[in-house]
Design a protein around this motif. Structure first.
Motif, PDB file in Angstrom:
ATOM      1  N   LEU A 298     -21.409  49.832 -48.193  1.00 20.31           N
ATOM      2  CA  LEU A 298     -20.582  48.844 -47.521  1.00 20.31           C
ATOM      3  C   LEU A 298     -21.242  48.357 -46.227  1.00 20.31           C
ATOM      4  N   SER A 299     -21.854  49.293 -45.517  1.00 24.31           N
ATOM      5  CA  SER A 299     -22.505  48.919 -44.272  1.00 24.31           C
ATOM      6  C   SER A 299     -23.691  47.989 -44.523  1.00 24.31           C
ATOM      7  N   ILE A 300     -24.484  48.309 -45.560  1.00 27.16           N
ATOM      8  CA  ILE A 300     -25.638  47.455 -45.886  1.00 27.16           C
ATOM      9  C   ILE A 300     -25.167  46.080 -46.319  1.00 27.16           C
ATOM     10  N   VAL A 301     -24.162  46.036 -47.188  1.00 24.31           N
ATOM     11  CA  VAL A 301     -23.655  44.753 -47.665  1.00 24.31           C
ATOM     12  C   VAL A 301     -23.089  43.939 -46.507  1.00 24.31           C
ATOM     13  N   ALA A 302     -22.328  44.615 -45.614  1.00 26.83           N
ATOM     14  CA  ALA A 302     -21.729  43.905 -44.486  1.00 26.83           C
ATOM     15  C   ALA A 302     -22.798  43.285 -43.600  1.00 26.83           C
ATOM     16  N   HIS A 303     -23.846  44.050 -43.305  1.00 27.29           N
ATOM     17  CA  HIS A 303     -24.902  43.508 -42.442  1.00 27.29           C
ATOM     18  C   HIS A 303     -25.681  42.396 -43.151  1.00 27.29           C
ATOM     19  N   ILE A 353     -17.885  47.034 -40.951  1.00 23.87           N
ATOM     20  CA  ILE A 353     -18.864  47.623 -40.031  1.00 23.87           C
ATOM     21  C   ILE A 353     -18.189  48.650 -39.132  1.00 23.87           C
ATOM     22  N   CYS A 354     -16.994  48.314 -38.668  1.00 24.95           N
ATOM     23  CA  CYS A 354     -16.248  49.271 -37.837  1.00 24.95           C
ATOM     24  C   CYS A 354     -15.938  50.548 -38.622  1.00 24.95           C
ATOM     25  N   VAL A 487      -8.925  51.265 -39.169  1.00 24.01           N
ATOM     26  CA  VAL A 487      -9.766  51.021 -38.002  1.00 24.01           C
ATOM     27  C   VAL A 487      -8.984  51.269 -36.716  1.00 24.01           C
ATOM     28  N   ALA A 488      -7.727  50.781 -36.674  1.00 24.80           N
ATOM     29  CA  ALA A 488      -6.901  50.973 -35.472  1.00 24.80           C
ATOM     30  C   ALA A 488      -6.699  52.451 -35.174  1.00 24.80           C
ATOM     31  N   ARG A 489      -6.423  53.238 -36.199  1.00 23.87           N
ATOM     32  CA  ARG A 489      -6.245  54.673 -35.971  1.00 23.87           C
ATOM     33  C   ARG A 489      -7.534  55.333 -35.504  1.00 23.87           C
ATOM     34  N   GLY A 490      -8.667  54.940 -36.108  1.00 24.86           N
ATOM     35  CA  GLY A 490      -9.946  55.511 -35.688  1.00 24.86           C
ATOM     36  C   GLY A 490     -10.252  55.218 -34.239  1.00 24.86           C
ATOM     37  N   VAL A 491      -9.943  53.996 -33.769  1.00 23.54           N
ATOM     38  CA  VAL A 491     -10.180  53.642 -32.362  1.00 23.54           C
ATOM     39  C   VAL A 491      -9.296  54.485 -31.454  1.00 23.54           C
ATOM     40  N   ALA A 492      -8.010  54.602 -31.803  1.00 23.47           N
ATOM     41  CA  ALA A 492      -7.084  55.367 -30.963  1.00 23.47           C
ATOM     42  C   ALA A 492      -7.526  56.825 -30.843  1.00 23.47           C
ATOM     43  N   ILE A 493      -7.873  57.442 -31.955  1.00 22.22           N
ATOM     44  CA  ILE A 493      -8.283  58.852 -31.933  1.00 22.22           C
ATOM     45  C   ILE A 493      -9.581  59.023 -31.160  1.00 22.22           C
ATOM     46  N   ALA A 494     -10.534  58.075 -31.328  1.00 17.53           N
ATOM     47  CA  ALA A 494     -11.816  58.176 -30.622  1.00 17.53           C
ATOM     48  C   ALA A 494     -11.631  58.108 -29.110  1.00 17.53           C
ATOM     49  N   HIS A 495     -10.564  57.476 -28.634  1.00 17.08           N
ATOM     50  CA  HIS A 495     -10.289  57.381 -27.195  1.00 17.08           C
ATOM     51  C   HIS A 495      -9.363  58.497 -26.697  1.00 17.08           C
ATOM     52  N   GLY A 496      -9.130  59.487 -27.533  1.00 18.18           N
ATOM     53  CA  GLY A 496      -8.251  60.588 -27.120  1.00 18.18           C
ATOM     54  C   GLY A 496      -6.783  60.238 -27.207  1.00 18.18           C
ATOM     55  N   GLY A 497      -6.454  59.207 -27.986  1.00 19.78           N
ATOM     56  CA  GLY A 497      -5.069  58.796 -28.124  1.00 19.78           C
ATOM     57  C   GLY A 497      -4.564  59.021 -29.531  1.00 19.78           C
ATOM     58  N   GLU A 498      -3.557  58.204 -29.930  1.00 19.26           N
ATOM     59  CA  GLU A 498      -2.976  58.334 -31.256  1.00 19.26           C
ATOM     60  C   GLU A 498      -2.364  57.006 -31.670  1.00 19.26           C
ATOM     61  N   ILE A 499      -2.156  56.871 -32.966  1.00 22.57           N
ATOM     62  CA  ILE A 499      -1.501  55.693 -33.523  1.00 22.57           C
ATOM     63  C   ILE A 499      -0.044  56.047 -33.795  1.00 22.57           C
ATOM     64  N   LEU A 500       0.875  55.125 -33.542  1.00 23.12           N
ATOM     65  CA  LEU A 500       2.305  55.377 -33.708  1.00 23.12           C
ATOM     66  C   LEU A 500       2.872  54.423 -34.745  1.00 23.12           C
ATOM     67  N   LEU A 501       3.924  54.847 -35.435  1.00 19.43           N
ATOM     68  CA  LEU A 501       4.583  54.014 -36.435  1.00 19.43           C
ATOM     69  C   LEU A 501       6.065  54.362 -36.493  1.00 19.43           C
ATOM     70  N   GLU A 502       6.896  53.324 -36.388  1.00 14.04           N
ATOM     71  CA  GLU A 502       8.329  53.455 -36.619  1.00 14.04           C
ATOM     72  C   GLU A 502       8.740  52.318 -37.548  1.00 14.04           C
ATOM     73  N   SER A 503       9.379  52.657 -38.681  1.00 15.45           N
ATOM     74  CA  SER A 503       9.756  51.608 -39.620  1.00 15.45           C
ATOM     75  C   SER A 503      10.821  52.105 -40.585  1.00 15.45           C
TER      76      SER A 503
END
Length: 531
Positions: A298-303, A353-354, A487-503
């Motif tokens: 996927l990374s090769i194809v994306a680039h 890529i992300c 991707v959103a969850r990966g960014v949050a965790i990488a910054h020492g945070g978390e992703i939230l969901l209420e639904s």
């Protein structure tokens, strides 16, 4: 009235009055016997008398000592000579020594009162003996019944115990068959840390036999193994905190590189007491290699796609802006459409890529301090035209003083755009997307809320997985590859945070990114400050 017949034995030499009494008793139907001297012993054994009438004046000492030898203790009736009070007292004393319960005093009355008394005593004695025998028989029968009940209870308990034992050994046999044939390695240590279970797969992975390992602690096994060191470390941690852990590790076995998922958890008995540690080893080499190959592809194809896409986007932009000459309206519309679709495709490629950066752990590498609100314009701008076309309104709610965060600006922008894009996608025409920033004591939360169909509770645990789609891929009405929320969850965790969901179904969905708040006192060490 029916008279009771009994065995009456006269002891001693009989006087005339006593003989008359004997004859009267014989006439009354009683069985009467007499014995004196040496015949006393034989008579007592042979007749088993109910009543013994002893003439104390003629009774020998030997005969007196033999009273009471019958099968049932006889009723002893003493015959006393009447006379002076002193002599009568001595006779009573002797009668008591012989065990006499009553006495007849000479001379007898002429109306036969003594015979009637003896008949009454025989009847009473017979009745008491019968009652005693009945009580004895009832007691024996009661004991027999109790013994029978105890025997039956014992047999029932023995049958129940045998059945329970059979069920136990059957369940044990089933469990051991399952454990021995399962394709994962299983290691169990007791509360003392000693190995009590090691199935064949675990034997093969660790390279050790149960005869060597059972009863030993992991640290006492003289093996140099990356896998064993990981198991020992995880079990020690689980024993200390009573928790569980899961990790994927690389194990180098020349010439191969293997991957194992190691699950370790503490075990408690039915009372809640600590009972041991269970570790499950699963070989995930093929899955990991497939995952790595897919991500690499996927990374090769994306680039590779990004380079020609950049040219398409550039020339479409030049055409739509008239940089290469004026175009008719229909051609200008086509050029603008090409540019928009190129931007959309670029956005999807950017997600791929992300995704590769998430897998490689290269997120949040370029950190800087800035207010969270600074990213809103950049995050919302690409979707303003789409929102207008979809008749979706943006609403913002910001604090008066927006808190600072220390993050990778580009990665955080991508995460916010993923949430905004998802909200617009599922918001019906005429709806709205609310974006607000909430400051807490030690964190900052960006919420993106929509009033779309909501997310079923069954799927909320998987909504952040790669390529996961709630809708059927063949019949779904919304586009996308299912990468934005991952991707959103990966960014949050990488910054020492978390992703939230209420639904809830029919009530829309609210996604949030929680990040640690940057303390103003850390500005001196923060590096670049963007305001």
């Amino acid at each position: 009235m029916t008279r009771t017949t009994g065995n009456i034995l006269f002891l001693g030499d009989l006087t005339d009055e006593v003989r008359q009494l004997e004859a009267s008793l014989l006439d009354g139907g009683q069985n009467v016997f007499s014995a004196a001297g040496e015949d006393t012993v034989q008579a007592m054994d042979e007749y088993g008398p109910d009543l013994v009438i002893a003439s104390l004046s003629t009774l020998t000492e030997e005969a007196g000592n033999l009273l009471g030898r019958g099968g049932e203790e006889p009723f002893i009736l003493a015959v006393l000579d009447g006379g002076e009070a002193d002599k009568l007292g001595e006779s009573l004393h002797l009668a008591m020594q012989l065990g006499a319960r009553d006495y007849l005093a000479l001379p007898f009355s002429p109306d036969g009162e003594e015979a009637r008394k003896i008949d009454s005593l025989v009847e009473q004695y017979r009745l008491s003996v019968e009652l005693s025998r009945m009580r004895h028989s009832e007691g024996i029968q009661g004991l027999r019944n109790q013994v029978g009940e105890l025997k039956e209870r014992y047999l029932q308990q023995n049958r129940s115990h045998t059945e329970a034992q059979d069920v136990f050994y059957l369940d044990l046999s089933r469990m051991m068959t399952i454990i021995d044939n399962i394709r994962d390695g299983i290691i169990y240590t007791d509360s003392e840390g000693q190995i009590t279970l090691l199935n064949p797969i675990a034997e093969s992975l660790l390279g050790i036999k149960p005869i060597v390992a059972i009863g030993k602690r992991l640290r006492h096994l003289e093996l140099e193994s990356e896998l064993l060191e990981t198991v020992q470390r995880d079990q020690h941690q689980a024993m200390m905190d009573g928790g569980s852990s899961e990790r994927v590790i690389e194990v180098h076995q020349n010439p191969d590189l293997l991957y194992f998922r190691v699950n370790t958890t503490s075990v408690h008995d039915y009372k809640g007491s600590f009972a041991g540690i269970l570790t499950v080893l699963k070989d995930v080499t093929s899955e990991q290699i497939s995952e790595d190959n897919m991500n690499q592809y996927l990374s090769i194809v994306a680039h590779e796609l990004r380079t020609p896409l950049t040219g398409i986007k550039t020339f479409a932009t030049l055409l739509s802006r008239g940089a290469m000459g004026e175009l008719p309206a229909n051609q200008l519309g086509a050029a603008e459409s090409i540019r928009e679709q190129a931007l959309r495709l670029e956005h999807e490629i950017d997600k791929i890529i992300c995704l590769g950066r998430i897998e490689s752990g290269e997120f949040a590498m370029d950190l800087e301090v800035f207010p969270m609100v600074d990213l809103l314009d950049l995050a919302v701008a690409p979707f303003e035209q789409v929102a207008r076309e979809s008749q979706v309104e943006f609403r913002f709610d910001m604090p008066p003083f927006c808190p600072l965060v220390r993050a990778d600006r580009e990665d955080l922008r991508r995460a916010m755009q993923a949430l905004i894009e998802n909200a617009i996608k599922f918001t019906p025409p005429g709806g709205c997307v609310e974006i607000n920033i909430l400051e807490e004591s030690d964190s900052v939360i960006v919420y993106v809320r929509d009033n779309g169909p909501g997310i079923d509770k069954r799927y909320q645990g998987r909504i952040f997985e790669k390529f996961f789609q709630v809708e059927d891929p063949l019949t779904r009405h919304h586009g996308g590859a299912g990468l934005g929320l991952c991707v959103a969850r990966g960014v949050a965790i990488a910054h020492g945070g978390e992703i939230l969901l209420e639904s809830d179904l029919g009530k829309g969905a609210c996604f949030g990114i929680r990040l640690p708040k940057f303390d103003m006192h850390q500005l001196e060490d923060a590096g670049t400050l963007a305001v």
